[in-house]
Write an enzyme that holds these catalytic residues in place. Structure first.
Site, PDB file in Angstrom:
ATOM      1  N   SER A 134      64.840  22.072  19.093  1.00 55.99           N
ATOM      2  CA  SER A 134      63.668  22.739  19.685  1.00 55.99           C
ATOM      3  C   SER A 134      62.971  23.576  18.626  1.00 55.99           C
ATOM      4  CB  SER A 134      64.103  23.661  20.833  1.00 55.99           C
ATOM      5  OG  SER A 134      63.028  24.465  21.267  1.00 55.99           O
ATOM      6  N   TYR A 147      69.576  30.741  23.525  1.00 61.09           N
ATOM      7  CA  TYR A 147      69.035  29.367  23.560  1.00 61.09           C
ATOM      8  C   TYR A 147      68.544  28.980  22.165  1.00 61.09           C
ATOM      9  CZ  TYR A 147      65.961  25.395  24.565  1.00 61.09           C
ATOM     10  OH  TYR A 147      65.355  24.149  24.557  1.00 61.09           O
TER      11      TYR A 147
END
Ligand SMILES: NC(=O)c1ccc[n+]([C@@H]2O[C@H](COP(=O)([O-])OP(=O)(O)OC[C@H]3O[C@@H](n4cnc5c(N)ncnc54)[C@H](OP(=O)(O)O)[C@@H]3O)[C@@H](O)[C@H]2O)c1
Length: 247
Positions: A134, A147
């Site tokens: 990501s 995250y």
């Protein structure tokens, strides 16, 4: 393409789109995820050869059994490590369980899959591992430190393995390509894993306000680009953002 692929998190979103594109292009695809109904619905939409394989990436045995299913199809030579969750929340109110789950699924889950496919790839002399990372791994954002860290970890694992396999080739080791693909904002169900309501509403509003977020199909095209590159070409890192995304 003559791939036998495992796609984790294949019942929805990016994984579903990747599984469909791979199968359309001739790969045999094992679709892994926890929810059987999502896998069945996704598989019903696919033109091509797919097998659903309900399982949890946190459970090494589930990955092992997916690899065994792949053995019957000729042996897994492509892994798309896509399963992931994003239960973000401000650190002041975040639950330890959410932090642990994030690492367990996004990092340990990916390692479980890599560990399961590696012996076969080594034995057959090659393969390709694609990790869905990501932009959060490159640019950590507030409420998402864990995250973001899980995705930075995935990037580090990808680059370390890539360099290790490349060095091993000099000594007759297998030709295993490793790719990390880092999407920016993609319209999927990922925000549903956010349990903190204010954070979820804020994140959904961010996606909605953006001028054309990516679709899962956009990311699947990027995956196909890396997978279909000639065998001597390793797309090691690929970042794909909506044109309107500032970070
Ligand atoms: N959407 C974005 O903006 C974005 C941006 C960058 C990166 N990503 C990454 O892209 C990947 C796919 O996410 P998505 O956006 O497509 O969201 P999604 O639709 O929520 O997909 C996540 C998938 O992972 C599966 N999954 C979750 N926990 C699992 C577990 N323990 N074992 C097996 N499968 C599990 C889910 O299926 P089950 O619940 O049925 O298991 C689901 O199909 C994730 O790694 C995410 O971090 C997404």
């Amino acid at each position: 393409m003559d791939h036998v692929a495992i796609v984790t998190g294949a019942g929805t979103g990016i994984g579903r789109a990747v599984a469909a594109r791979l199968a359309e292009r001739g790969s045999k695809v094992i679709m892994l995820g926890r929810r059987r109904n999502e896998l069945e619905a996704a598989a019903a939409d696919v033109q091509g050869e797919v097998r659903i394989h309900p399982g949890d990436v946190r459970c090494p045995e589930d990955l092992q059994s997916a690899v065994h299913a792949g053995d019957a199809l000729g042996g897994v030579n492509l892994l798309i490590n896509n399963a992931g969750i994003m239960p973000i929340a401000p650190a002041s109110s975040a639950s330890l369980e959410d932090w642990r789950d994030t690492v367990d699924v996004n990092v340990t889950g990916a390692l479980n899959a890599i560990h399961a496919v590696l012996p076969g790839m080594q034995q057959r002399g090659g393969g390709h591992i694609v990790n869905i990372s990501s932009v959060a791994g490159q640019h950590p954002f507030p409420s998402a430190s864990v995250y973001s860290a899980s995705k930075s970890a995935l990037d580090a694992i990808s680059e370390g393995l890539r360099a290790e396999f490349a060095a091993g080739m000099k000594h007759g080791g297998p030709r295993i390509r490793v790719t990390s693909i880092a999407p920016g904002a993609v319209l999927t169900d990922l925000t549903s894993s956010i349990r903190d309501e204010e954070t979820r509403v804020g994140t959904e509003a961010y996606y909605e306000a953006m001028d054309q977020p990516l679709t899962a199909a956009d990311v699947a095209d990027a995956v196909l680009f890396a997978v279909e590159a000639p065998n001597h070409v390793c797309i090691s890192n690929l970042t794909i953002r909506p044109t309107a995304m500032t970070r």
